[in-house]
Design a protein around this motif. Structure first.
Motif, PDB file in Angstrom:
ATOM      1  N   VAL A 119      18.618  24.333  50.337  1.00 16.08           N
ATOM      2  CA  VAL A 119      19.439  23.417  51.084  1.00 16.08           C
ATOM      3  C   VAL A 119      19.325  23.996  52.875  1.00 16.08           C
ATOM      4  O   VAL A 119      19.731  25.956  52.215  1.00 16.08           O
ATOM      5  N   GLU A 120      18.696  23.707  53.561  1.00 17.44           N
ATOM      6  CA  GLU A 120      18.338  25.147  54.547  1.00 17.44           C
ATOM      7  C   GLU A 120      18.863  24.055  55.780  1.00 17.44           C
ATOM      8  O   GLU A 120      18.815  22.979  56.267  1.00 17.44           O
ATOM      9  N   LEU A 121      19.616  24.907  56.783  1.00 20.25           N
ATOM     10  CA  LEU A 121      20.552  24.267  57.877  1.00 20.25           C
ATOM     11  C   LEU A 121      19.366  24.372  59.122  1.00 20.25           C
ATOM     12  O   LEU A 121      18.089  24.765  58.737  1.00 20.25           O
ATOM     13  N   PRO A 127      22.637  28.285  53.474  1.00 21.86           N
ATOM     14  CA  PRO A 127      24.190  28.613  53.296  1.00 21.86           C
ATOM     15  C   PRO A 127      24.572  28.778  52.128  1.00 21.86           C
ATOM     16  O   PRO A 127      25.391  28.989  51.705  1.00 21.86           O
ATOM     17  N   LEU A 128      23.773  28.025  51.332  1.00 15.66           N
ATOM     18  CA  LEU A 128      24.327  27.919  49.814  1.00 15.66           C
ATOM     19  C   LEU A 128      24.286  28.935  49.555  1.00 15.66           C
ATOM     20  O   LEU A 128      24.713  29.131  47.889  1.00 15.66           O
ATOM     21  N   LEU A 129      22.483  30.071  49.570  1.00  9.42           N
ATOM     22  CA  LEU A 129      22.177  31.137  48.530  1.00  9.42           C
ATOM     23  C   LEU A 129      23.075  32.063  49.480  1.00  9.42           C
ATOM     24  O   LEU A 129      23.269  33.543  48.470  1.00  9.42           O
ATOM     25  N   THR A 316      30.120  25.153  48.657  1.00  9.66           N
ATOM     26  CA  THR A 316      28.787  23.812  47.942  1.00  9.66           C
ATOM     27  C   THR A 316      29.815  22.373  48.396  1.00  9.66           C
ATOM     28  O   THR A 316      29.149  21.431  48.029  1.00  9.66           O
ATOM     29  N   LEU A 317      31.121  22.528  48.585  1.00  6.65           N
ATOM     30  CA  LEU A 317      31.879  21.674  48.388  1.00  6.65           C
ATOM     31  C   LEU A 317      31.457  20.600  49.721  1.00  6.65           C
ATOM     32  O   LEU A 317      31.775  19.391  48.877  1.00  6.65           O
TER      33      LEU A 317
END
Length: 362
Positions: A119-121, A127-129, A316-317
Motif C-alpha cells: 500500500v503506497e501513498l 503507511p502500513l509498513l 490499517t483500520l
C-alpha cells in the motif's frame, strides 16, 4: 460485510489482525466481525473484550476464514491454504517476492489479496509498513545487544562500552525507517554507528537527525567491504518495495567478521540482504555460520505484540473500513490501497512482484 479475524499460526506470532477498539469501529458501522477464540490473547485482548466491542467469537479457524473479508497480520501458512476462497478479500502482510509457493497458491485460489507492505501513498511512503519498520528497527539493536552477550554465543561486547574501553561498532545497511530507528537505539546505547545508503538526499536528512554521532557513508561495494570486518553488530535494513532484497553481503565478507559478531537481517522477510542469512523463528531465533551469530526472524515485531498490534491497527483500520464499506470497489477510488493489490482473478498483478516471477505473468 462479514469480516474474519483468524488466530495467527506463525511460530510465536502473538499479534492479531484487529484489536477490540478496531472491532468496535467496524461493528458501529454495521459490519459483523468474527474473531477466532483466543486470537487476541497474545496481544493482551480477551475474548470478552471482543464481545464487549460487538464482535462474535467463533471456535475454529475455518469459521473465522469463511468470511468476505479476512484481516490478518502475517501471510497464510500452508496449513491455512485450504481456507482461501474465490473472490474473498485477504488483507495482510504477504511479502510474495520471497515466497513462490504462496504466490502460486493465492493465484490458484482466486482470492483477492491485498498486501499491507505495498500500500503506497503518492509520495511513495508505505503507511502500513512504517509502524512495523519502526518496531523492527528498534528491536534489531535490542536483540543485537542481547546476542552479543557471551552466554548467547556472542563476542561478549557491551555496545555502549565503559570508560577506558571502546564501545561496540554497529553497521547498518540502509538508511530508511528501519535503519534510522536502529541508529536511534544504537546511538542511545552509546555505540559507534555507521549507516550506509545509496540515497545521498537521505544521508543528508540523517545528518540533520544525528549530526556527528553517526558516520554516514554512501553505500557501494568498497565501503561495505571496509566496514563489515570491524562490525560487532551488522543490521540489514534494505528495502526494495515489493521485490526481493538484493544481496549486499556475500559469504566471503561474512567470513571476515570476528567470531561472535552478530548479524540481524530485518530484510529476511523479503529474502534477506546477507547471503548466509536464512529465516529462523522466535522459538529458534539464531544459528552460527562462519563463526557469526545470525538472527533471521521474519516477524520480529511479534515479540512485542501488545505494542505492535495497536501500532499496526492505527494504520490499517482506515483501509479496513474502506474495504468493509465498499468491498473490492474500494480499490477504484483509493489509489494507495490499489497499490496494495497483489493477486486478483487468478492473476499476479503487482508489477514489482511480477519482476521477481516473470513466468507467472500471462
Amino acid at each position: 460485510m462479514e469480516i474474519g479475524v483468524p488466530k495467527e499460526t506463525k511460530d510465536r506470532e502473538y499479534r492479531v489482525g484487529l484489536s477490540p477498539s478496531s472491532v468496535r469501529v467496524l461493528t458501529e458501522q454495521g459490519h459483523s466481525v468474527f474473531i477466532e477464540t483466543h486470537a487476541g490473547v497474545g496481544s493482551g485482548f480477551s475474548d470478552q473484550e471482543y464481545l464487549h466491542s460487538g464482535g462474535k467469537i467463533v471456535p475454529t479457524a475455518k469459521e473465522a476464514w469463511s468470511r468476505e473479508l479476512v484481516v490478518k497480520v502475517k501471510e497464510p501458512l500452508p496449513g491455512e491454504y485450504g481456507y482461501l476462497q474465490k473472490e474473498q478479500l485477504l488483507f495482510t502482510y504477504l511479502h510474495l517476492a520471497a515466497d513462490r509457493q504462496l504466490t502460486e497458491t493465492l493465484m490458484e485460489s482466486g482470492v483477492c489479496a491485498i498486501a499491507y507492505e505495498t500500500v503506497e501513498l503518492p509520495d511513495r511512503r508505505l503507511p502500513l509498513l512504517t509502524p512495523m519498520s519502526i518496531i523492527a528497527g528498534r528491536l534489531s539493536v535490542q536483540f543485537g545487544a542481547r546476542y552479543l552477550e557471551r552466554q548467547q554465543g556472542g563476542r561478549g561486547v557491551l555496545l555502549g562500552g565503559v570508560p577506558g574501553v571502546k564501545p561496540g561498532h554497529v553497521v547498518i545497511l540502509g538508511g530508511g525507517i528501519v535503519g534510522t530507528e536502529a541508529a536511534r537505539m544504537a546511538v542511545g546505547m552509546g555505540a559507534r554507528v555507521q549507516i550506509l545508503d545509496i540515497n545521498v538526499d537521505r544521508l543528508a536528512y540523517l545528518e540533520t537527525l544525528f549530526g556527528s554521532r553517526v558516520e554516514l557513508l554512501y553505500s557501494e561495494s568498497l565501503q561495505i567491504e571496509a566496514a563489515i570486518p570491524d562490525a560487532d553488530l551488522l543490521i540489514g535494513a534494505v528495502l526494495v518495495p515489493g521485490r526481493r532484497a538484493p544481496i549486499l553481503v556475500p559469504r566471503h565478507l561474512v567470513e571476515t567478521m570476528r567470531p561472535g559478531s552478530v548479524i540481524i537481517d530485518v530484510a529476511v522477510d523479503q529474502g534477506g540482504c546477507v547471503e548466509t542469512m536464512r529465516p529462523t523463528s522466535h522459538t529458534n531465533p539464531t544459528y552460527i555460520e562462519a563463526g557469526v551469530v545470525h538472527y533471521g526472524v521474519p516477524n520480529m515485531p511479534g515479540a512485542v505484540p501488545w505494542t505492535a498490534t495497536q501500532a499496526l491497527n492505527n494504520s490499517t483500520l482506515p483501509y479496513v473500513v474502506k474495504l468493509a464499506n465498499n468491498g473490492v470497489k474500494a480499490l477504484a477510488f483509493d489509489a494507495a490501497l490499489s497499490k496494495g493489490l497483489n493477486v486478483k482473478n487468478y492473476q499476479l498483478l503487482h508489477p514489482d512482484v511480477q519482476r521477481d516471477f516473470p513466468d507467472l505473468v500471462p
